[in-house]
Scaffold this motif. Structure first.
Motif, short mmCIF file in Angstrom:
data_model
loop_
_atom_site.label_atom_id
_atom_site.label_comp_id
_atom_site.label_asym_id
_atom_site.label_seq_id
_atom_site.Cartn_x
_atom_site.Cartn_y
_atom_site.Cartn_z
N SER A 559 50.89 -96.85 -17.48
CA SER A 559 49.47 -96.54 -17.64
C SER A 559 49.15 -95.23 -16.95
O SER A 559 49.72 -94.89 -15.92
CB SER A 559 48.62 -97.66 -17.04
OG SER A 559 47.25 -97.33 -17.09
N THR A 561 45.67 -94.37 -16.60
CA THR A 561 44.38 -94.60 -15.96
C THR A 561 44.56 -95.72 -14.93
O THR A 561 44.14 -96.86 -15.12
CB THR A 561 43.30 -94.98 -16.99
OG1 THR A 561 43.78 -96.10 -17.76
CG2 THR A 561 43.03 -93.81 -17.91
N LYS A 564 41.61 -98.07 -13.34
CA LYS A 564 41.16 -99.28 -14.01
C LYS A 564 42.16 -100.42 -13.85
O LYS A 564 41.81 -101.57 -13.63
CB LYS A 564 40.94 -99.01 -15.51
CG LYS A 564 40.49 -100.22 -16.32
CD LYS A 564 40.25 -99.82 -17.77
CE LYS A 564 39.80 -101.04 -18.59
NZ LYS A 564 40.79 -102.10 -18.61
N ASN A 565 43.43 -100.08 -13.97
CA ASN A 565 44.46 -101.11 -13.94
C ASN A 565 44.76 -101.60 -12.52
O ASN A 565 45.19 -102.74 -12.33
CB ASN A 565 45.74 -100.60 -14.58
CG ASN A 565 45.54 -100.30 -16.06
OD1 ASN A 565 44.72 -100.93 -16.74
ND2 ASN A 565 46.26 -99.32 -16.57
N SER A 614 37.54 -93.33 -15.76
CA SER A 614 37.87 -94.72 -15.49
C SER A 614 37.12 -95.26 -14.28
O SER A 614 36.65 -96.39 -14.28
CB SER A 614 39.38 -94.86 -15.28
OG SER A 614 39.73 -96.21 -15.07
N HIS A 664 38.23 -97.30 -27.09
CA HIS A 664 39.53 -97.96 -26.96
C HIS A 664 39.37 -99.16 -26.04
O HIS A 664 38.86 -99.04 -24.93
CB HIS A 664 40.57 -96.99 -26.39
CG HIS A 664 41.97 -97.41 -26.60
ND1 HIS A 664 42.56 -98.44 -25.92
CD2 HIS A 664 42.93 -96.96 -27.48
CE1 HIS A 664 43.80 -98.59 -26.30
NE2 HIS A 664 44.05 -97.70 -27.28
N PRO A 665 39.80 -100.30 -26.44
CA PRO A 665 39.60 -101.52 -25.62
C PRO A 665 40.33 -101.47 -24.29
O PRO A 665 39.91 -102.12 -23.32
CB PRO A 665 40.14 -102.63 -26.53
CG PRO A 665 41.09 -101.95 -27.46
CD PRO A 665 40.52 -100.59 -27.72
N GLU A 666 41.39 -100.69 -24.19
CA GLU A 666 42.15 -100.64 -22.93
C GLU A 666 41.41 -99.85 -21.86
O GLU A 666 41.48 -100.17 -20.67
CB GLU A 666 43.53 -100.02 -23.17
CG GLU A 666 44.37 -99.94 -21.90
CD GLU A 666 45.73 -99.29 -22.16
OE1 GLU A 666 46.40 -98.95 -21.15
OE2 GLU A 666 46.10 -99.12 -23.33
N TYR A 667 40.66 -98.82 -22.30
CA TYR A 667 40.01 -97.94 -21.33
C TYR A 667 38.54 -98.28 -21.10
O TYR A 667 37.97 -97.97 -20.06
CB TYR A 667 40.14 -96.48 -21.78
CG TYR A 667 41.58 -96.08 -22.05
CD1 TYR A 667 42.51 -96.09 -21.03
CD2 TYR A 667 41.99 -95.74 -23.34
CE1 TYR A 667 43.83 -95.75 -21.28
CE2 TYR A 667 43.31 -95.41 -23.60
CZ TYR A 667 44.23 -95.41 -22.58
OH TYR A 667 45.53 -95.09 -22.82
N GLU A 668 37.88 -98.85 -22.14
CA GLU A 668 36.48 -99.28 -22.04
C GLU A 668 35.53 -98.11 -21.77
O GLU A 668 34.48 -98.28 -21.16
CB GLU A 668 36.33 -100.36 -20.95
CG GLU A 668 37.12 -101.63 -21.26
CD GLU A 668 36.91 -102.70 -20.23
OE1 GLU A 668 36.05 -102.50 -19.33
OE2 GLU A 668 37.59 -103.74 -20.29
#
Length: 796
Positions: A559, A561, A564-565, A614, A664-668
């Protein structure tokens, strides 16, 4: 340098910004350099170990130096009256400066060395690091009658055999063959290189420890001591002269000083007796001449008596008076010869500009003449030390000329007085002889022979008396100097602190060399920015974020970002701190637009932009990330998304905003890519539609993050900076060039770019806040397990 970038009135009161401004002036950051030096601790350890080790070896070969000295009292001693042979205080040897010159002279050293045959051999004991001098400590001594020149370069070894003999040997060299011979004690032995005798000393033992020796030439020994003698008055105004010498063998130096002072006393006495010797020699010559005349007159007188049988005349008044006159004539004649001799001596000295002989040295007692000659001698010495450039030289020279005239006039007066005395005596003689003319012829002839004999006898008797006085004076002369303190060693080594000085010196060298390396590596030859302090010092702008290098964590997590993670990581906390600073700079908490740029490509501006987006997304606000780098776009690549249409297509009217806005659903957070690369990006960005786009996005989103081209290479960032609230300038550690960075910041200042701040990126491991230890270090509060922030999340 002063920072002139425009700021809002509120931001100008930021104390952090004022602190950054102070760093642009000259300052020395002790903490920064402490950590820089700490990073290279191993270099300091190695350097100190090497240099202190060398100092240790050097001290092992340290040789102590000792001071040996004596005190010589300089004052007139012995008879110094008017008798012949006395030397007055104005003479050469009474001058303290001249005495020191004589004592330090090369000739005095030569004469002293000639009296020290025992020093013609060096004795020493070889050690691992040095050779110890064994002068005066050896069980045997070597007496050399002859030494060949080839033997002076050889170091011989001597070892005992038994109580009757020993062995001398030499191991040999490339140019000299080995040598060994047995030598009995107390007997001269001959070899082609020397003729010596080995004597037992009071420290003799049959099984003494072997030692080494070498022969020393007279020239080498003279060279050792020539120029090493130090002299000086013990106290100002006194006549006590301190004599000292420094060396590694105090016993040898004491022997030398003792012989030197003895030779100096003998020389002083020789000078003192020189006038008496000259007077005695002159009288002896005169007595030799008058002895012949006396012998002839005595023989003639005796022959006359034998022929006439007349051996005695009846005393008359005239004869008795004539005898007294004849005696006076003889004495006056001797005095006349002395005056003529004195005149010759004085004339010769005046021509040679040397000191004049004292009248008393020739038995002449003239107070005025003696005083004038004393003044002359004092002045001639003063002129010798003055020099022609001295302001008083001309006046002193004139005084010297006046004294010469005065002395010569007094000598003429003395000669005139002695001539007048002679005339008076001759007149008296003629008067007496005229009264005796009535005597019979035979008696008158008797009186003539007797008169001649009496004159010569009186002359001879006077000279004999003067010679006797001169001999007594010479025998009673003693040196004008005497030893007040005998030569001795004075205390311990004068270089006793040399060992500690060596350790101190090489310790400093051991620190200086690695320190110079650190300075050169970190400053002089380091052209890239390496610390947060460099950023602020060169630009005058605040660093609102320090981002660590997480390339390994990106590869392990897949990843980009990470905020966020891994929201509880120290990396995420860095962006949260930066978020607070951005809000302070923009003077609001939402509706903030941010432009992110850098000096050149590869500084990580897109990576920073993605994680800034993020960190704002974590607050639950609406965030959009726009890629306005229409030359080398990288947002799509960073976020791993596919989009052929983007900002450039919108600006030329090919697509609508909704068509290019990606969620993108991963980054929101929403993403707008660069789109098709246009041929004229600057002109496209400069259109009014760009401003309208950003203004619209500000109304639709709480945070607008704009990633644009490097400001150091193209002008796009200058155009876009007018449409946003604040600009973030990304600086990459160990990559961004200092000079280029500084020139870009100056250009930003000149172009009026507002509300700019710096982000310091790519700080590695322990090279964090101060370039050597990570801001959130391994032992810090935020990195402890079970604390608020866990970097071990990256390992999941």
């Amino acid at each position: 340098m002063e920072q002139n970038i425009n700021r809002s009135p509120d931001f100008s009161t930021d104390p952090y910004f004022d602190e950054v401004q102070a760093k642009t002036k000259f300052s020395f950051d002790f903490v920064l350099w402490f950590y820089r030096i700490l990073k290279y601790w191993y270099l300091f350890a190695i350097s100190l170990a090497l240099f202190l080790g060398y100092a240790y070896l050097k001290n092992k070969s340290w040789t102590p130096l000792y001071q040996s000295g004596a005190v010589l009292m300089m004052e007139q001693r012995g008879n110094s009256g008017v008798a012949m042979g006395a030397v007055q205080l104005g003479s050469l040897v009474q001058n303290s400066v001249n005495q020191q010159m004589i004592l330090n002279s090369y000739d005095m050293v030569v004469r002293t060395i000639a009296k020290l045959p025992q020093m013609r051999v060096d004795y020493f004991k070889k050690g691992k690091f040095k050779a110890d001098n064994w002068y005066g400590l050896t069980p045997v001594t070597i007496e050399a009658k002859y030494v060949a020149p080839s033997a002076y370069s050889i170091v011989f070894e001597i070892e005992p055999i038994n109580s009757e003999k020993c062995r001398i040997f030499y191991a040999g060299s490339e140019t000299t063959a080995p040598f060994s011979m047995e030598v009995p004690y107390g007997q001269f032995v001959q070899e082609q290189r020397f003729y010596i005798k080995i004597n037992k000393s009071p420290r003799f033992a049959a099984n003494f420890e072997p030692f080494s020796f070498r022969f020393v030439s007279k020239e080498e020994l003279i060279g050792r001591y020539s120029g090493r003698i130090s002299t000086g008055m013990i106290r100002e105004g006194s006549t006590a002269l301190g004599v000292s010498i420094y060396g590694s063998s105090p016993a040898q130096d004491v022997d030398f000083l003792r012989a030197l002072l003895k030779e100096f006393e003998d020389y002083n006495l020789t000078l003192k007796n020189e006038a008496a010797d000259r007077t005695i020699a002159f009288i002896d010559r005169q007595m030799g001449i008058i002895a012949d005349s006396l012998q002839q007159s005595e023989a003639s007188f005796k022959d006359f008596q034998d022929e006439t049988g007349l051996y005695r005349l009846t005393k008359t008044d005239g004869r008795s008076e004539l005898e007294n006159v004849m005696q006076s004539i003889g004495e006056v004649k001797a005095q006349e010869d002395m005056i003529l001799r004195l005149t010759d001596e004085i004339n010769s000295s005046i021509l040679n500009r040397t000191e004049l002989v004292e009248p008393s040295a020739l038995g002449i007692t003239e107070a005025k003449l003696t005083q004038s000659i004393g003044e002359y001698n004092s002045l001639i010495n003063k002129l010798a030390s003055m020099g022609s450039a001295h302001p008083m030289y001309a006046k002193s020279e004139q005084s010297l000329t006046n004294l010469r005239i005065k002395i010569l006039e007094e000598l003429r007066g003395l000669q005139d007085r002695i001539q007048n005395k002679k005339e008076d005596l001759n007149n008296s003689t003629r008067e007496i002889e005229s009264r005796m003319s009535t005597l019979p012829a035979q008696e008158r002839e008797y009186a003539r022979y007797e008169k001649k004999y009496q004159v010569n006898d009186a002359y001879y008797t006077y000279l004999r008396q003067r010679r006797y006085e001169a001999t007594i004076q010479k025998a009673s002369n003693i040196p004008d100097n005497f030893i007040m303190e005998e030569p001795r060693q004075k205390g311990g080594p004068v270089n006793g602190d040399e060992k500690s000085k060596n350790y101190t010196f090489f310790f400093l060298i051991g620190l200086a060399l690695p320190l110079a390396f650190v300075v050169c590596k970190e400053e002089i030859f380091n052209h890239a920015i390496s610390t947060k302090e460099d950023c602020e010092r060169l630009s005058g702008l605040p660093v609102i974020g320090t981002i660590e290098n997480i390339s390994k964590k990106i590869s392990s997590s897949g990843s980009t970002t990470l905020v966020k993670n891994f929201p509880k990581s120290s990396f995420a906390e860095s962006f949260r701190n930066m978020r607070i600073r951005i809000e302070y700079m923009a003077q609001k908490e939402s509706g903030i637009s941010i432009l992110i740029t850098s000096a050149e490509p590869g500084d990580g501006k897109t990576f920073i932009a993605g994680n800034v987006a993020s960190v704002y997304q974590l607050t639950g606000k609406k965030v959009v990330l726009i890629d306005f780098d229409l030359r080398r776009p990288s947002v799509a690549k960073l976020l791993n998304i596919e989009s052929k249409k983007g900002v450039s297509n919108f600006l030329i009217g090919q697509v609508t905003l909704d068509e290019i806005t990606l969620t993108h659903p991963e980054y929101e957070f929403d993403i707008i890519t660069a789109g098709t690369l246009p041929p004229n990006p600057s002109e496209l960005i400069k259109t009014k539609k760009t401003k309208d786009l950003i203004d619209y996005l500000k109304t639709k989103y709480d945070y607008v993050i704009v990633d644009c081209s490097p400001i150091g290479l193209v002008s796009d960032a200058y155009i876009l900076s007018k449409y946003v609230d604040t600009t973030l300038f990304v600086v990459r550690r160990a990559k961004t060039n200092k000079a280029f960075f500084k020139s870009v910041v100056n250009q930003m200042r000149n172009d009026g770019l507002e509300h700019a701040a710096l982000v310091f990126n790519d700080v590695k491991g322990r090279e964090g806040y101060y370039g050597t230890s990570r801001y959130y270090g391994d032992k810090s509060y935020y990195l402890k397990r079970n604390s608020y922030y866990h970097d071990d999340y990256f390992e999941k």
